[in-house]
Each structure stands twice: as C-alpha cells, then as structure tokens.
Design a protein around this motif. Sequence first.
Motif, PDB file in Angstrom:
ATOM      1  N   LEU A 151       7.690   4.020   1.225  1.00 41.74           N
ATOM      2  CA  LEU A 151       7.084   2.947   2.013  1.00 41.74           C
ATOM      3  C   LEU A 151       7.423   3.105   3.484  1.00 41.74           C
ATOM      4  O   LEU A 151       8.586   3.301   3.843  1.00 41.74           O
TER       5      LEU A 151
ATOM      6  N   ILE B  87       6.665  -1.273   5.482  1.00 42.69           N
ATOM      7  CA  ILE B  87       6.320  -2.416   4.631  1.00 42.69           C
ATOM      8  C   ILE B  87       7.412  -3.467   4.777  1.00 42.69           C
ATOM      9  O   ILE B  87       8.592  -3.191   4.565  1.00 42.69           O
TER      10      ILE B  87
ATOM     11  N   ASN C  77       5.095  -7.257  -1.663  1.00 40.37           N
ATOM     12  CA  ASN C  77       4.457  -5.943  -1.755  1.00 40.37           C
ATOM     13  C   ASN C  77       5.387  -4.930  -2.407  1.00 40.37           C
ATOM     14  O   ASN C  77       4.974  -4.139  -3.252  1.00 40.37           O
TER      15      ASN C  77
ATOM     16  N   ASP D 226      -4.302   6.323   3.870  1.00 44.00           N
ATOM     17  CA  ASP D 226      -4.843   5.812   5.125  1.00 44.00           C
ATOM     18  C   ASP D 226      -6.357   5.712   4.998  1.00 44.00           C
ATOM     19  O   ASP D 226      -6.973   6.471   4.253  1.00 44.00           O
TER      20      ASP D 226
ATOM     21  N   THR E 179       2.930   4.990   1.550  1.00 39.53           N
ATOM     22  CA  THR E 179       2.100   3.840   1.885  1.00 39.53           C
ATOM     23  C   THR E 179       2.581   3.225   3.191  1.00 39.53           C
ATOM     24  O   THR E 179       3.776   2.933   3.333  1.00 39.53           O
TER      25      THR E 179
ATOM     26  N   SER F  35       2.025   0.282   6.523  1.00 37.70           N
ATOM     27  CA  SER F  35       1.765  -1.150   6.642  1.00 37.70           C
ATOM     28  C   SER F  35       0.269  -1.391   6.849  1.00 37.70           C
ATOM     29  O   SER F  35      -0.465  -0.516   7.301  1.00 37.70           O
ATOM     30  N   GLU F  36      -0.162  -2.609   6.515  1.00 32.74           N
ATOM     31  CA  GLU F  36      -1.592  -2.936   6.638  1.00 32.74           C
ATOM     32  C   GLU F  36      -2.057  -2.896   8.090  1.00 32.74           C
ATOM     33  O   GLU F  36      -3.134  -2.405   8.391  1.00 32.74           O
TER      34      GLU F  36
ATOM     35  N   SER G 219      -9.796  -3.465   4.250  1.00 33.20           N
ATOM     36  CA  SER G 219      -8.689  -2.695   3.682  1.00 33.20           C
ATOM     37  C   SER G 219      -8.072  -3.459   2.525  1.00 33.20           C
ATOM     38  O   SER G 219      -8.281  -4.666   2.370  1.00 33.20           O
TER      39      SER G 219
ATOM     40  N   ASN H   1      -4.389  -4.540   0.596  1.00 33.04           N
ATOM     41  CA  ASN H   1      -2.987  -4.650   1.001  1.00 33.04           C
ATOM     42  C   ASN H   1      -2.190  -3.501   0.390  1.00 33.04           C
ATOM     43  O   ASN H   1      -2.669  -2.783  -0.494  1.00 33.04           O
ATOM     44  N   ALA H   2      -0.979  -3.327   0.853  1.00 32.11           N
ATOM     45  CA  ALA H   2      -0.182  -2.155   0.478  1.00 32.11           C
ATOM     46  C   ALA H   2       0.055  -2.083  -1.024  1.00 32.11           C
ATOM     47  O   ALA H   2      -0.014  -1.011  -1.628  1.00 32.11           O
TER      48      ALA H   2
ATOM     49  N   THR I  58      -1.536   1.015  -3.312  1.00 31.72           N
ATOM     50  CA  THR I  58      -0.612   1.894  -4.032  1.00 31.72           C
ATOM     51  C   THR I  58      -0.898   1.867  -5.524  1.00 31.72           C
ATOM     52  O   THR I  58      -0.887   2.909  -6.197  1.00 31.72           O
TER      53      THR I  58
END
Length: 328
Positions: A183, A186, A191, A258, A279, A281-282, A308, A310-311, A315
């Motif tokens: 991560l 994050i 999340n 991405d 992953t 951040s948003e 988009s 969210n993370a 994932t």
Amino acid sequence: MPGNSQRRGAVRKGGKKPTVGSGGQRRRGLEGKGPTPKASEREYHAAHKRATSSAKRAGGSGSGSGGSAVAGRGGSRPQRRAKGSSEMVYGRNSVVEALRANVPVSTMYLANRIDTDDRVREALKLATERGLAILETPRGELDRLTDGGVHQGLALQVPPYDYADPAELIDPEMPGIPLVVALDGITDPRNLGAIIRSVAAFGGHGVVVPERRSVGMTASAWKTSAGAAARIPVAKAGNLTRALEEFKKAGFFVLGLDMDGDVELPDLSLASEPLVIVTGSEGKGLSRLVRETCDQIVSIPMSSAVESLNAGLATGVTLYEISRQRRR
C-alpha cells in the motif's frame, strides 16, 4: 601611612569590610551538575508518579479477574517486534463490536457503579470467555484514559500491532504462487481491513505498509478485516521503494494499479508469476518513486460514468482476476 589601605582587615569606604575570596576552596561548588533530568526521572515530580503508575498497570495487565490479559493471534504467527502505541476503543457499541470481531485486547475497563444494559452484559460475557483482564475504574480515570471521549463507562485497551518484516513475505516455501499487496499512501484503516480480507479470500500471502504517511493496524482495520487479520501478516517497511526492490531481487514482479496503465487487467500476462500488487491512494495514486519501481502499471477497465474505485475495491477486483487466471 602609605600602604595602610591594603593591610588585612582594613575598612573600605562606606564602612564595610572587604569580601574574602574563596581562594579556590569552593571550586567544586562552582562546577556544573550536568543537564537537568527529565521530569519523569525526578522522583518528586508528578510526571514521575504518572510514569510509575502506568508501568505498574502495564506490568500487571497479565493478571486480573479474567485471567490472561493478552489476546493472542490464534498462534498463527510467531512473536515479532511491536511498533507504535496502544489504542483505546471506547463507547458501548464500539467495545461490543471490537470484542465480537476478536480484536486483540489487553484490558477491559469498566466504570465503577456502571448502569448495565444488554451491551454491557454482552461485553462482560465476551471478555470473560476470552480470558481478558477486567478492571473496575473510577470514571475520572476512564476520562483520562480516553482523553475525555464519550466512553459510557466502558473501554478497551488494544496493544500495539505485531508487525512482520517484509523479508518474511519472501518465503520460497510458502504454499502456492507468492502474492503480496503493498500500500502506497493509504490512510483509511477501513481500506486496509478490506484489503486484508481480500488478500485472505483470494490466496494472497501478506500486506506491506510503509512506516510513514500510511495507515497502520488499528482496531478499525481489525474489525473491517472480519478476522482475516489473524491469518494474514501485515509487514511494515521503513522505505517502501527499497522493499519493492528487494522483492524484485527475489524474483517477484511488481505491478502498480493506476487509471493510466500500460495494460488493462484482463490482458495481464504475469498472473502466474510471483507478484507484488501496489495500490496507491485514491487522490494521489502511486508516488513517483514507487511508480518507477513497478515492472508494469495495470488499469481496471470501467464505465466512463465512474471516475475511480476506492483502494479496497480496486485491490479486491485485481486479486480476484489474478486468482481466476491462476486457476485456469
């Protein structure tokens, strides 16, 4: 008479005798005594008393009305270094939810003369079944422990999480094809909890989080993981880019998620290889150095109506697709 003003005992102008010098006899008294000790190291200081009381409480947390005060991780992993500080979960609903989710707890605090209801009774039942220490505490002490929060007479102390080392996830004897999630930036514990749950569901082996500017394993992350955090190790990396380089040296491919990817997820050709999925951040996505370290940037095809995912969702979708391709 000349020189009389210099003789011993002569009276100076104003009628006062001259001050006799120390002649070096008080040299020790003039020497410095070193830096002033910290407040917590001075026995007469209130900070020392608070530190001593805290140490006694921590030392005595292994005993109490409920037996062992430490909630184990199910024996799934050996003891490792613990970083960070303990966390307080307070409020009747929050305490019951944490106990239901098997969040590790060292001590449950119960206010003196608390008005019991179903939540208090359930909390006591769950804590007793787990063998937790249950301490009756004055409300003023609970106010202090929760920093003035609305505790409703009930609080839990969650010990620091026992992080793994990223090197522990580079294990040639782990079952299946290695699959790790890292991560980058994050900060939402929900999340993190959701990602741990997805890693467990789709055959992953662990999660790596950076030491700075990142979420850690809080009680909220434990609850969101729905128990998966007891089985999936979370490792903390002092430098995420350096940790990814170590994975690459060990034969892993590093794939970053991405929106502007080199390849779309269904066309991924590396699913059968040892992988680290990164992953971001948003808002900011992957950081520059992490992006440059990745072997490939992967995007998830989506409807134009959605900007988009969210993370946690992104994932989870990626892990599902990798798992599906590996089962072919």
